[in-house]
Write a protein that holds these residues in place. Structure first.
Motif, PDB file in Angstrom:
ATOM      1  N   SER A  96       0.826  -1.201   0.000  1.00  0.00           N
ATOM      2  CA  SER A  96       0.000   0.000   0.000  1.00  0.00           C
ATOM      3  C   SER A  96       0.865   1.258   0.000  1.00  0.00           C
ATOM      4  N   LEU A  97       1.933   1.259   0.788  1.00  0.00           N
ATOM      5  CA  LEU A  97       2.808   2.427   0.896  1.00  0.00           C
ATOM      6  C   LEU A  97       3.480   2.783  -0.427  1.00  0.00           C
ATOM      7  N   THR A  98       3.709   1.804  -1.297  1.00  0.00           N
ATOM      8  CA  THR A  98       4.385   2.092  -2.567  1.00  0.00           C
ATOM      9  C   THR A  98       3.558   3.006  -3.461  1.00  0.00           C
ATOM     10  N   GLY A  99       2.248   3.073  -3.200  1.00  0.00           N
ATOM     11  CA  GLY A  99       1.366   3.849  -4.061  1.00  0.00           C
ATOM     12  C   GLY A  99       0.947   3.104  -5.304  1.00  0.00           C
ATOM     13  N   LEU A 100       1.386   1.860  -5.441  1.00  0.00           N
ATOM     14  CA  LEU A 100       1.067   1.041  -6.620  1.00  0.00           C
ATOM     15  C   LEU A 100      -0.092   0.101  -6.299  1.00  0.00           C
ATOM     16  N   PRO A 101      -0.863  -0.338  -7.303  1.00  0.00           N
ATOM     17  CA  PRO A 101      -2.055  -1.160  -7.059  1.00  0.00           C
ATOM     18  C   PRO A 101      -1.726  -2.641  -6.861  1.00  0.00           C
ATOM     19  N   ILE A 102      -1.193  -2.969  -5.694  1.00  0.00           N
ATOM     20  CA  ILE A 102      -0.853  -4.365  -5.381  1.00  0.00           C
ATOM     21  C   ILE A 102      -1.279  -4.701  -3.958  1.00  0.00           C
ATOM     22  N   GLY A 103      -1.883  -5.888  -3.791  1.00  0.00           N
ATOM     23  CA  GLY A 103      -2.297  -6.372  -2.489  1.00  0.00           C
ATOM     24  C   GLY A 103      -1.192  -7.163  -1.817  1.00  0.00           C
ATOM     25  N   VAL A 157       9.568  -4.709  -3.684  1.00  0.00           N
ATOM     26  CA  VAL A 157       8.231  -4.984  -4.214  1.00  0.00           C
ATOM     27  C   VAL A 157       7.790  -3.868  -5.152  1.00  0.00           C
ATOM     28  N   ALA A 158       8.255  -2.650  -4.912  1.00  0.00           N
ATOM     29  CA  ALA A 158       7.921  -1.549  -5.827  1.00  0.00           C
ATOM     30  C   ALA A 158       8.464  -1.837  -7.224  1.00  0.00           C
ATOM     31  N   THR A 159       9.709  -2.298  -7.287  1.00  0.00           N
ATOM     32  CA  THR A 159      10.304  -2.596  -8.593  1.00  0.00           C
ATOM     33  C   THR A 159       9.689  -3.858  -9.195  1.00  0.00           C
ATOM     34  N   SER A 160       9.242  -4.776  -8.348  1.00  0.00           N
ATOM     35  CA  SER A 160       8.492  -5.925  -8.855  1.00  0.00           C
ATOM     36  C   SER A 160       7.212  -5.464  -9.542  1.00  0.00           C
ATOM     37  N   ALA A 161       6.539  -4.477  -8.940  1.00  0.00           N
ATOM     38  CA  ALA A 161       5.328  -3.948  -9.564  1.00  0.00           C
ATOM     39  C   ALA A 161       5.657  -3.224 -10.870  1.00  0.00           C
ATOM     40  N   LEU A 162       6.823  -2.576 -10.915  1.00  0.00           N
ATOM     41  CA  LEU A 162       7.256  -1.952 -12.172  1.00  0.00           C
ATOM     42  C   LEU A 162       7.554  -3.025 -13.221  1.00  0.00           C
ATOM     43  N   GLU A 163       8.063  -4.175 -12.773  1.00  0.00           N
ATOM     44  CA  GLU A 163       8.271  -5.307 -13.694  1.00  0.00           C
ATOM     45  C   GLU A 163       6.931  -5.790 -14.243  1.00  0.00           C
ATOM     46  N   MET A 164       5.914  -5.849 -13.376  1.00  0.00           N
ATOM     47  CA  MET A 164       4.578  -6.238 -13.825  1.00  0.00           C
ATOM     48  C   MET A 164       4.076  -5.276 -14.906  1.00  0.00           C
ATOM     49  N   SER A 165       4.315  -3.975 -14.715  1.00  0.00           N
ATOM     50  CA  SER A 165       3.889  -2.982 -15.712  1.00  0.00           C
ATOM     51  C   SER A 165       4.590  -3.199 -17.041  1.00  0.00           C
ATOM     52  N   GLN A 166       5.895  -3.447 -16.976  1.00  0.00           N
ATOM     53  CA  GLN A 166       6.653  -3.687 -18.208  1.00  0.00           C
ATOM     54  C   GLN A 166       6.166  -4.938 -18.916  1.00  0.00           C
ATOM     55  N   TRP A 177      12.165  -1.286 -19.775  1.00  0.00           N
ATOM     56  CA  TRP A 177      12.647   0.074 -19.566  1.00  0.00           C
ATOM     57  C   TRP A 177      14.144   0.072 -19.251  1.00  0.00           C
ATOM     58  N   PRO A 178      14.871   1.129 -19.635  1.00  0.00           N
ATOM     59  CA  PRO A 178      16.302   1.196 -19.322  1.00  0.00           C
ATOM     60  C   PRO A 178      16.551   1.331 -17.821  1.00  0.00           C
ATOM     61  N   PHE A 179      17.767   0.966 -17.407  1.00  0.00           N
ATOM     62  CA  PHE A 179      18.147   0.976 -15.985  1.00  0.00           C
ATOM     63  C   PHE A 179      17.840   2.324 -15.344  1.00  0.00           C
ATOM     64  N   GLU A 180      18.244   3.393 -16.020  1.00  0.00           N
ATOM     65  CA  GLU A 180      18.099   4.737 -15.449  1.00  0.00           C
ATOM     66  C   GLU A 180      16.637   5.090 -15.197  1.00  0.00           C
ATOM     67  N   GLU A 181      15.762   4.657 -16.085  1.00  0.00           N
ATOM     68  CA  GLU A 181      14.341   4.964 -15.933  1.00  0.00           C
ATOM     69  C   GLU A 181      13.749   4.236 -14.735  1.00  0.00           C
ATOM     70  N   VAL A 182      14.068   2.943 -14.600  1.00  0.00           N
ATOM     71  CA  VAL A 182      13.545   2.177 -13.470  1.00  0.00           C
ATOM     72  C   VAL A 182      14.115   2.715 -12.150  1.00  0.00           C
ATOM     73  N   ASP A 183      15.420   3.008 -12.156  1.00  0.00           N
ATOM     74  CA  ASP A 183      16.067   3.521 -10.947  1.00  0.00           C
ATOM     75  C   ASP A 183      15.456   4.861 -10.529  1.00  0.00           C
ATOM     76  N   LYS A 184      15.158   5.708 -11.503  1.00  0.00           N
ATOM     77  CA  LYS A 184      14.544   7.006 -11.211  1.00  0.00           C
ATOM     78  C   LYS A 184      13.150   6.824 -10.607  1.00  0.00           C
ATOM     79  N   LYS A 185      12.369   5.897 -11.168  1.00  0.00           N
ATOM     80  CA  LYS A 185      11.031   5.615 -10.629  1.00  0.00           C
ATOM     81  C   LYS A 185      11.138   5.048  -9.216  1.00  0.00           C
ATOM     82  N   LEU A 186      12.106   4.147  -8.986  1.00  0.00           N
ATOM     83  CA  LEU A 186      12.314   3.566  -7.664  1.00  0.00           C
ATOM     84  C   LEU A 186      12.623   4.656  -6.637  1.00  0.00           C
ATOM     85  N   LYS A 187      13.562   5.534  -6.983  1.00  0.00           N
ATOM     86  CA  LYS A 187      13.937   6.597  -6.045  1.00  0.00           C
ATOM     87  C   LYS A 187      12.741   7.481  -5.720  1.00  0.00           C
TER      88      LYS A 187
END
Length: 444
Positions: A116-123, A373-382, A389-399
């Motif tokens: 929930s804290l990540t702000g992403l739609p995952i239970g 888990v936030a980056t796992s959810a980004l993997e789900m999106s990809q 997505w390139p490393f820099e883009e994922v890292d920027k979203k993670l930060k």
């Protein structure tokens, strides 16, 4: 008796032998008192807390497999699907001899608020087995993973429940599990995260939990007039989280002086050699004693003691309940100003309270280690977009996600008159989103 105490009593009564689950529920619910007391009539009527502490589903099954000697072995598999009010179930698979129902339930409960804290739609969910991959051949791990997935596949899917790696479940295990799922289902979907880059994995996923831990720690320090740069950092553990936390800490200008494993710990006053640590743990899969071959000036000590070293920042990244009250007292006496949890619930309740009482900045695991888990959810999106997505883009979203988590828990603490209490802030911020979704969707 008030509502929260009623629920705590009920949880202990219904789950008598699950001490880790009791601890996790108590830690969360005690933090939620201001919110619950303000909404008690509504929450009681909807039995919100009763529904919150009871998993949607608990699955337990046997996993027979054949070892290299031809002997049939039998392990137990678990999947606890805790809450999907805000999205499909999401949580790792832990492979370790200590795994039991209580540990998986505590992890799934925590995962609900972390996600929930990540702000992403995952239970929230969690799973695993008492199988120990250490010392097993690749063929044995494959045999186990095929048997495990032959049962687990019935309960998971890209829009239902998306497991990931955890302790004991790395790239090898995820690959074997994914191969078996694909063979059984005949579909190529993002049902597991932490996959290899050649078959749908995301860049930064390997580094994500450790990197995210440092992004949030640095943000917490900045908000309180400090910086990670120039700080001495003590880290426990030497697995994925610890390795990449050490790497990012060094990139941000800190000096990491300790790491540990289940047998002992290393003290390297000049700074841990992360390249050596990666080779020992990721390539050779050896014990930490090997580190002295790379850095003979370092010290190796058997047993516990990693928190006895003087440091500014402590990052427990090993396992639950590894940092005790006595350790907390030593850290405070040695001038530690901040603790951020890289593992799930690594600090006992007594130690956490001691840190808070002594004005040590404390970031709980559900916030501090949410980068994985936030980056796992980004993997789900990809996977859904069929993109990488390139490393820099994922890292920027993670930060940005980690910065937002800190902002949200800080603001929640302030709103409920507990400024600087990030334990309370993280629990409230994570809870409110889940609670609102549960209330909006009716009784289920």
């Amino acid at each position: 008796m008030d509502y929260i105490n009623e629920i705590l009593d009920m949880v202990i009564r219904k789950n008598p032998s699950e001490s880790e689950f009791h601890q996790a529920v108590k830690e969360v619910l005690e933090s939620l008192r201001p919110v619950v007391e303000a909404n008690e009539e509504k929450y009681r009527r909807e039995a919100l807390l009763e529904r919150l502490v009871e998993p949607d589903r608990q699955i337990k099954f046997k996993i027979p497999w054949v070892d290299d000697k031809g002997q049939v072995q039998v392990n137990i598999g678990y999947r606890v699907q805790f809450n999907n009010a805000i999205g499909p179930y999401k949580g790792g698979l832990r492979l370790h001899p200590s795994v039991n129902t209580g540990i998986i339930k505590f992890l799934g409960f925590e995962q609900t608020f972390k996600n929930s804290l990540t702000g992403l739609p995952i239970g929230g969910a969690k799973g695993g087995s008492d199988f120990d991959p250490k010392g097993k051949s690749d063929r044995e791990v494959l045999a186990f993973c095929k048997s495990f997935m032959t049962e687990l596949y019935k309960y998971i899917g890209a829009d239902t429940d998306v497991p990931a790696g955890d302790i004991g479940t790395g790239a090898r295990e995820i690959g074997y599990l994914y191969g078996q799922y694909k063979k059984i289902k005949g579909t190529y979907e993002g049902v597991l995260t932490g996959k290899g880059l050649t078959y749908g994995g995301s860049l930064v996923r390997t580094e994500a939990t450790g990197y995210g831990l440092l992004y949030l720690t640095d943000e917490m320090l900045k908000a309180n007039g400090h910086s990670i740069k120039g700080k001495r950092v003590a880290i426990s553990g030497s697995g994925n989280v610890a390795i990449y936390a050490a790497m990012k800490a060094e990139q941000l200008g800190a000096t990491v002086v300790t790491v540990s494993d289940s047998n002992g710990w290393i003290y390297d006053p000049e700074g841990i050699d992360v390249a050596a640590l990666k080779e020992i743990k990721e390539v050779k899969r050896e014990r930490l004693t090997e580190y002295l071959k790379y850095r003979p000036q370092a010290e190796y000590k058997e047993g516990r003691g990693v928190w006895s070293v003087k440091c500014d920042v402590a990052l427990p990244c090993a396992t639950q309940n590894e940092l005790h009250l006595e350790d907390a007292k030593v850290l405070v006496e040695n001038g530690c100003i901040a603790v951020a949890e890289g593992a799930n619930m690594p600090t006992t309740l007594e130690a956490t309270q001691f840190f808070l009482n002594n004005k040590v900045l404390f970031a709980p695991g559900k916030a501090a280690n949410a980068g994985g888990v936030a980056t796992s959810a980004l993997e789900m999106s990809q996977n859904s977009e069929r993109l990488s997505w390139p490393f820099e883009e994922v890292d920027k979203k993670l930060k940005q996600i980690m910065v937002n988590i800190f902002k949200n828990m800080s603001e929640a603490a302030k709103e409920y008159n507990a400024e600087g209490n990030y334990v309370l802030g993280a629990n409230i911020a994570g809870f409110l989103k889940v609670a609102d979704a549960m209330m909006a969707q009716g009784i289920w």
